[in-house]
Design an enzyme around this catalytic site. Structure first.
Site, PDB file in Angstrom:
ATOM      1  N   HIS A  82      -2.173  -5.303   9.535  1.00 45.86           N
ATOM      2  CA  HIS A  82      -1.657  -6.100   8.798  1.00 45.86           C
ATOM      3  C   HIS A  82      -0.338  -5.711   8.931  1.00 45.86           C
ATOM      4  CE1 HIS A  82      -1.302  -7.207   4.893  1.00 45.86           C
ATOM      5  NE2 HIS A  82       0.139  -7.028   4.731  1.00 45.86           N
ATOM      6  N   ARG A 168       2.057  -9.295 -11.490  1.00 49.74           N
ATOM      7  CA  ARG A 168       2.924  -8.386 -11.222  1.00 49.74           C
ATOM      8  C   ARG A 168       4.007  -9.880 -11.081  1.00 49.74           C
ATOM      9  NH1 ARG A 168       1.032  -5.382  -6.164  1.00 49.74           N
ATOM     10  NH2 ARG A 168       3.233  -4.942  -5.085  1.00 49.74           N
ATOM     11  N   SER A 183      -2.001  -2.409  -2.684  1.00 49.51           N
ATOM     12  CA  SER A 183      -2.230  -3.629  -2.729  1.00 49.51           C
ATOM     13  C   SER A 183      -3.271  -4.098  -1.236  1.00 49.51           C
ATOM     14  CB  SER A 183      -1.499  -4.928  -3.544  1.00 49.51           C
ATOM     15  OG  SER A 183      -1.808  -5.898  -3.131  1.00 49.51           O
TER      16      SER A 183
END
Lengths: 430, 430
Positions: A82, A168, A183
């Site tokens: 990621h 958010r 998250s």
């Protein structure tokens, strides 16, 4: 349990229990706890933080809000990666075929981009014919057969994250490190990999602006990974200037092919080799980390990684017949140095925004991307240039307006004194 | 202007402008800005605070969200008083007739109580026949005629405060000093008085626990008052033990009558005389503050304040035929000292909760109050007691359960060393 009491507890800087955090996330997803209480809680977290345990509990509750991909039908160690997002970040496109060529299994669910950084899916979709709506069976079979598959994210993964992120975004609670960590990690963990490498970008074009913030985020994500018995390594990498030379979907794919052919930009090659080394070593395809890194470097130069790339895109329906046709725009406009000297900065954010304004990225979810356009740097930070030298080429299908030129003008700083090149990888945390 | 930017601005500790605050309050009242953004903003204010200007702008926007009472038809200087709420706090009931008897005009809108502190309206409603649903004309005429009128709050005053308070209550954002200050001041300013005295209670039974918080709240409220050209004085007063002896609606009214007759508890008399002094002086009914205080003391002892009280309740339909019938309960249970010594503490909160549990207060908005019940202290902090002495009498219409006795047991601390009496007024800020 009452939500208001839990808000007050966090507001006072106290630690929430697993049960309390689960009560909040479950209640929110089920519509029992209203937005306005959750947003106040998120703001309290912004100020009071969360410790590693709380972040792991939050991740777990979010993970449990939806489906978790079951990759047990894939033989061997599954790796995933990621990136927190950067300008010109085509790392995954290099890394995937590279580690697959070395026997690691990459079963990747990928997302689209918004703003000045493109998404991996957007970049791969620029290859004609590629399809990402794979069934679970197709996805798993392809990884078993050729070690790599990339599919779009299904809607059922981590619904709590989608809800929380949307909230958010409109309540000023995005930049909270434990919330960012939960998250990212909930989505990575839902994707089912055993080994996860995280590329945490810092600098002007990145979400994290300082090494301290990046270190805190990295540590909390590694800690969450450990709580789930996953091998997680975080690479803190520089995003002061764009990664490599190319920014723009097809321009980046072209640079990926060059890199897989041993002819890519050195910063991109070094980053990919290092991350691939960790993945391959943890996937037990090498006896040591050093050996794994050496194998990764070799496969970029012996054609094996490139061959895997073509095998991968073919498996998902894609083909690139001619690289020249692949990146053809109506005009290619050189952008030239206004003075002589050494390039001190190339603001990644400005280059990313300029590419977006050319049509290469989305400002809103509905925008269509022009896959051809973008900017290709000719020089990088530290290079010595003479006035009039081409600093970058602008690939455009429409007229290039003044805003774009202003973004470039403000991106470059050229000074008289020599500027040293810095390493792309700042720290590795595992 | 975007709400999310204003949330982020406050989150970063920056100062919001008048225009920005008005955008938020108007937008919220009109339903254009959702609860979840406002609650995140309120939590950011909890952590980052507001300066005096911001608090004044917030007060102004809230004030402008509804009606403002026009008291210009009343001749002379209008005075008003607000207490942050305490156990046994019957100050307004003494103060009103007292200052009215000295020529100041008290045109008061009053509220009901919730929790362990009773509201002025609840106490006055315990007088048979009293009505508070006065028309504006009745209200103004009565003040012009007898200098005093008390009416229930109409629904149109400061709707922004009602909305914000309801949201704060469920989002853990009640205890923010600038928010408390703006809430109190917007309501007081909407009520139209020229002179406002604020009784800021501190201690166990009060909302403010420390002198520092009370001082901060007082200063910001005085500053807001100045921004609106009002004479505002804040009295920081002790709420460690209940004020006076009586807690419970009719029991308190009885004590009010005793105090207006010069026979009340000394702490209550001193507090009322001091606040009345400021009101009468600022209402230009005395040449000096000292003279005003002296006049107030005199009218408590010469029958004039008491006469004004009976005139006032009669004007609003109320009558007390016999004080004995007025406070008759099925049982009066003495609560006795378990040891000899000096009373160090009588926790006001416990006495308030005990009275509420007897039926004397509301736990929820729907609860009906029993006006007869309550607790009357026989001793106060500093008193020397012998084991078995009556510390308090419990006035009850139902059986007195163990919870109530436990609350009392935990309220009292009796020690061997003598304990000094402290002044009721800690500081006066104007």
């Amino acid at each position: 349990m009452r939500m208001v009491d839990l808000i007050e507890k966090k507001r006072a800087g106290e630690v929430l229990s697993e049960k309390e955090i689960d009560f909040i996330i479950k209640g929110y997803v089920e519509g029992k706890i209203p937005d306005y209480q959750v947003s106040a809680w998120l703001m309290a977290i912004f100020f009071q933080g969360m410790n590693n345990n709380e972040a792991a509990y939050l991740t777990k509750s979010m993970l449990n809000s939806g489906d978790v991909i079951d990759l047990t039908m894939i033989d061997g160690v599954k790796v995933d990666k990621h990136s927190t997002g950067g300008v010109g970040d085509k790392t995954t496109l290099v890394l995937g075929p590279l580690v697959a060529s070395l026997g690691a299994k990459l079963a990747k669910l990928s997302g689209r981009g918004l703003g000045h950084t493109g998404g991996t899916l957007d970049k791969m979709e620029s290859i004609p014919g590629m399809r990402f709506a794979l069934t679970e069976e197709e996805f798993i079979n392809q990884v078993n057969r050729i070690n790599i598959a990339v599919a779009g994210q299904t809607k059922k993964l981590v619904p709590a994250d989608k809800l929380l992120y949307a909230l958010r975004d409109v309540t000023g609670t995005v930049p909270s490190i434990p919330l960012i960590a939960s998250s990212i990690m909930s989505k990575k963990l839902a994707s089912g990999a055993d080994v996860i490498c995280l590329d945490v970008k810092i600098g002007d074009g990145a979400f994290m602006k300082t090494i301290e913030d990046a270190r805190e985020l990295s540590k909390i994500m590694v800690s969450i990974g450990k709580a789930f018995d996953k091998k997680v390594t975080a690479f803190i990498t520089s995003m002061e200037e764009p990664l490599g030379f190319a920014v723009g979907n097809r321009l980046e794919v072209k640079e990926v092919i060059e890199t897989l052919n041993g002819k890519g930009p050195i910063d991109l090659e070094n980053l990919c080799v290092s991350i691939a080394g960790y993945m391959v070593f943890y996937a037990e395809k090498a006896d040591s980390l050093d050996a794994a890194i050496k194998m990764a470097r070799e496969n970029l130069h012996n054609g094996k990684a490139l061959a895997k790339f073509y095998e991968f895109i073919a498996a998902q329906g894609g083909a690139i017949d001619s690289l020249d046709d692949f990146v053809k725009t109506e005009q290619v406009l050189p952008y030239k140095a206004k003075k002589s000297g050494y390039i001190k900065t190339i603001k990644a954010l400005n280059i990313g925004l300029a590419s977006m304004k050319l049509g290469g990225g989305r400002e809103t979810k509905e925008d269509e991307i022009d896959p051809m356009v973008g900017i290709v740097l000719a020089k990088k930070v530290g290079d010595n240039v003479t006035q009039g030298d081409v600093l970058a080429n602008i690939y455009a299908n429409n007229s290039v307006n003044e805003d774009i030129i202003t973004l470039l003008d403000e991106a470059y700083q050229i000074i008289d004194e020599p500027v040293g090149k810095t390493d792309i990888i700042k720290e590795i945390i595992s």
